[in-house]
Design an enzyme around this catalytic site. Structure first.
Site, PDB file in Angstrom:
ATOM      1  N   ALA A 137       0.813  -1.219   0.000  1.00 17.74           N
ATOM      2  CA  ALA A 137       0.000   0.000   0.000  1.00 17.74           C
ATOM      3  C   ALA A 137       0.844   1.266   0.000  1.00 17.74           C
ATOM      4  O   ALA A 137       0.335   2.354   0.254  1.00 17.74           O
ATOM      5  CB  ALA A 137      -0.934  -0.006   1.208  1.00 17.74           C
ATOM      6  N   HIS A 192       9.265  -4.425   3.067  1.00 18.54           N
ATOM      7  CA  HIS A 192       8.854  -4.060   1.707  1.00 18.54           C
ATOM      8  C   HIS A 192      10.011  -4.361   0.758  1.00 18.54           C
ATOM      9  O   HIS A 192      10.501  -3.490   0.032  1.00 18.54           O
ATOM     10  CB  HIS A 192       8.437  -2.595   1.640  1.00 18.54           C
ATOM     11  CG  HIS A 192       7.094  -2.344   2.253  1.00 18.54           C
ATOM     12  ND1 HIS A 192       5.914  -2.675   1.628  1.00 18.54           N
ATOM     13  CD2 HIS A 192       6.748  -1.831   3.458  1.00 18.54           C
ATOM     14  CE1 HIS A 192       4.891  -2.350   2.407  1.00 18.54           C
ATOM     15  NE2 HIS A 192       5.374  -1.843   3.532  1.00 18.54           N
ATOM     16  N   ASN A 216       4.465  -9.955   5.471  1.00 17.92           N
ATOM     17  CA  ASN A 216       3.759  -8.997   4.619  1.00 17.92           C
ATOM     18  C   ASN A 216       4.765  -8.053   3.981  1.00 17.92           C
ATOM     19  O   ASN A 216       5.710  -7.611   4.627  1.00 17.92           O
ATOM     20  CB  ASN A 216       2.738  -8.205   5.435  1.00 17.92           C
ATOM     21  CG  ASN A 216       1.665  -9.100   6.034  1.00 17.92           C
ATOM     22  OD1 ASN A 216       1.600  -9.292   7.235  1.00 17.92           O
ATOM     23  ND2 ASN A 216       0.825  -9.661   5.192  1.00 17.92           N
ATOM     24  N   GLY A 217       4.561  -7.735   2.704  1.00 21.57           N
ATOM     25  CA  GLY A 217       5.494  -6.862   1.995  1.00 21.57           C
ATOM     26  C   GLY A 217       6.801  -7.553   1.666  1.00 21.57           C
ATOM     27  O   GLY A 217       7.849  -6.898   1.555  1.00 21.57           O
ATOM     28  N   ARG A 224      12.957 -23.731  -1.418  1.00 23.50           N
ATOM     29  CA  ARG A 224      14.165 -23.557  -2.240  1.00 23.50           C
ATOM     30  C   ARG A 224      14.547 -22.098  -2.408  1.00 23.50           C
ATOM     31  O   ARG A 224      15.682 -21.791  -2.776  1.00 23.50           O
ATOM     32  CB  ARG A 224      13.969 -24.206  -3.627  1.00 23.50           C
ATOM     33  CG  ARG A 224      13.996 -25.725  -3.593  1.00 23.50           C
ATOM     34  CD  ARG A 224      14.054 -26.318  -5.003  1.00 23.50           C
ATOM     35  NE  ARG A 224      12.844 -26.029  -5.757  1.00 23.50           N
ATOM     36  CZ  ARG A 224      11.740 -26.785  -5.746  1.00 23.50           C
ATOM     37  NH1 ARG A 224      11.715 -27.876  -4.985  1.00 23.50           N
ATOM     38  NH2 ARG A 224      10.694 -26.474  -6.447  1.00 23.50           N
ATOM     39  N   ASP A 266       0.128  -1.403  12.966  1.00 34.36           N
ATOM     40  CA  ASP A 266       0.136  -0.893  11.586  1.00 34.36           C
ATOM     41  C   ASP A 266      -1.182  -0.176  11.291  1.00 34.36           C
ATOM     42  O   ASP A 266      -1.662  -0.167  10.161  1.00 34.36           O
ATOM     43  CB  ASP A 266       0.391  -2.020  10.586  1.00 34.36           C
ATOM     44  CG  ASP A 266       0.838  -1.528   9.212  1.00 34.36           C
ATOM     45  OD1 ASP A 266       1.282  -0.364   9.103  1.00 34.36           O
ATOM     46  OD2 ASP A 266       0.722  -2.286   8.228  1.00 34.36           O
ATOM     47  N   LEU A 300      -3.754  -5.260   1.211  1.00 37.55           N
ATOM     48  CA  LEU A 300      -4.083  -4.722   2.516  1.00 37.55           C
ATOM     49  C   LEU A 300      -3.369  -3.385   2.702  1.00 37.55           C
ATOM     50  O   LEU A 300      -2.220  -3.225   2.279  1.00 37.55           O
ATOM     51  CB  LEU A 300      -3.666  -5.693   3.611  1.00 37.55           C
ATOM     52  CG  LEU A 300      -4.458  -7.010   3.671  1.00 37.55           C
ATOM     53  CD1 LEU A 300      -3.744  -8.019   4.558  1.00 37.55           C
ATOM     54  CD2 LEU A 300      -5.870  -6.767   4.168  1.00 37.55           C
ATOM     55  N   ALA A 301      -4.039  -2.443   3.318  1.00 43.49           N
ATOM     56  CA  ALA A 301      -3.487  -1.090   3.489  1.00 43.49           C
ATOM     57  C   ALA A 301      -3.481  -0.733   4.960  1.00 43.49           C
ATOM     58  O   ALA A 301      -4.314   0.039   5.449  1.00 43.49           O
ATOM     59  CB  ALA A 301      -4.303  -0.080   2.685  1.00 43.49           C
TER      60      ALA A 301
END
Length: 366
Positions: A137, A192, A216-217, A224, A266, A300-301
């Site tokens: 986001a 991120h 997330n991000g 592998r 968050d 998701l934001a």
């Protein structure tokens, strides 16, 4: 000298759960913790739990207000919303923006840290040195490669209050900015990011200490191609977890475990407000049934989570004990930031939260 004695319900301390003990507080610090009551003048808090105040490493706003603002009243309002939910120390997190705008926002946060009685202890830059491939986001138009000069401008604007920086370590120039941040006493977080496991591992070995909202991000773990999540788990990095029931499955909290987790919100401005349309970093966000997503996308934001809810979920959905949840919600994040709080122990700040039997906030004592 301001002195008070609190007779606990059950207290969560570093030595375990204490039933019916007392906490002595003098001038805002814990003087002593006694396992057995002994002072007739102690204030009896009644049933429930006494726990240390929550420490949120990653929050963007709440109560309809955003930290990405130059209005100090708005910043203080967002912080006050989370304070009512048991957060007694937090970082005001900023999403990616142009450097000049981020500098103005950091300056405003620094003013709040310096002058306002809020739980904000500093700023967290979640950008702009992030991967476009894993921007989530974040507004991709504001992402730039890590640049020491830009970081120096951001650091100066924060006036000593920049506490954490999230960075994608695979980007050109990342090593130089990581080194500059560490030299300035800023906690470095990996997030991120589209880094492979080796690049992420090198960043942690270089001094990064936190994984920003783990899983997330970033690419998912593959046997592998393990990626940055596996690198974080293979080191002693503290792993942020958004325990809202949408970002991370409870089974993954059990995989990480409470001893190296940091529960975060968050949260965005929508927390505590309800469904509707919002803005985050110049992007349109729609909240439906309490879940925030970019308009027209599955991304998701942020969340509408509060720390007390994150703790309750850790106990009721993940199966952690309350003591384990408090380790992740208070002790671990306080240690990351070097704060003298995060536990009910002599010498630490007396940031205390009284929870009822359902783990809902009765009162916040600071």
């Amino acid at each position: 000298m301001r002195r008070m004695l609190l007779r606990g319900p059950r207290m969560v301390t570093p030595d375990g759960v204490v039933d019916g003990g007392e906490v002595e507080v003098a001038d805002g610090r814990i003087g002593a913790v006694r396992a057995a009551p002994g002072a007739a003048e102690a204030t009896d808090l009644g049933p429930g739990w006494l726990v240390p105040g929550f420490v949120d490493l990653h929050c963007h706003g709440g109560g309809g207000a955003s930290f990405a603002s130059t209005d100090t009243d708005e910043i203080a309002s967002a912080a006050s919303f989370h304070a009512a939910h048991g957060t007694t120390a937090m970082l005001a997190s900023l999403v990616s923006d142009d450097v000049a705008s981020l500098c103005a926002q950091l300056d405003a946060i620094a003013t709040v840290v310096d002058t306002a009685a809020t739980p904000v202890v500093g700023a967290h830059l979640e950008g702009p040195f992030l991967s476009a491939a894993r921007c989530g986001a974040q507004n991709p138009t504001h992402l730039i490669n890590p640049d020491v000069g830009a970081f120096a401008d951001l650091l100066a604007a924060a006036r000593g209050t920049l506490r954490m920086l999230t960075i994608a370590p695979e980007l050109p120039g990342a090593d130089l900015v990581i080194d500059a941040a560490l030299a300035a006493g800023v906690v470095v977080a990996v997030g991120h990011t589209d880094a492979d496991v080796d690049t992420a591992d090198q960043a942690f070995r270089r001094g990064a200490r936190v994984a920003t909202h783990l899983f997330n991000g970033m690419p998912p773990i593959h046997h592998r191609e393990p990626g940055p999540a596996a690198a974080a788990l293979a080191t002693d990095a503290v792993c942020e977890l958004i325990n809202d029931g949408h970002h991370v499955h409870p089974a993954m909290l059990r995989v990480v475990g409470p001893t190296r987790a940091a529960l975060i919100t968050d949260a965005i401005a929508a927390a505590g407000v309800g469904d509707g349309a919002y803005r985050l970093g110049g992007l349109d966000v729609v909240v439906t049934d309490g879940v925030a997503r970019l308009r027209g996308k599955d991304s998701l934001a942020g969340s509408t989570l509060t720390m007390d809810d994150a703790v309750r979920r850790a106990v009721t959905r993940t199966g952690w004990s309350l003591a384990e949840a408090i380790t992740a919600a208070a002790t671990n994040p306080a240690l990351v930031l070097g704060l003298d709080r995060g536990a009910i122990a002599a010498g630490l700040r007396a940031d205390l939260v009284h929870l009822d039997e359902q783990l809902r906030v009765v009162s916040v004592l600071t």
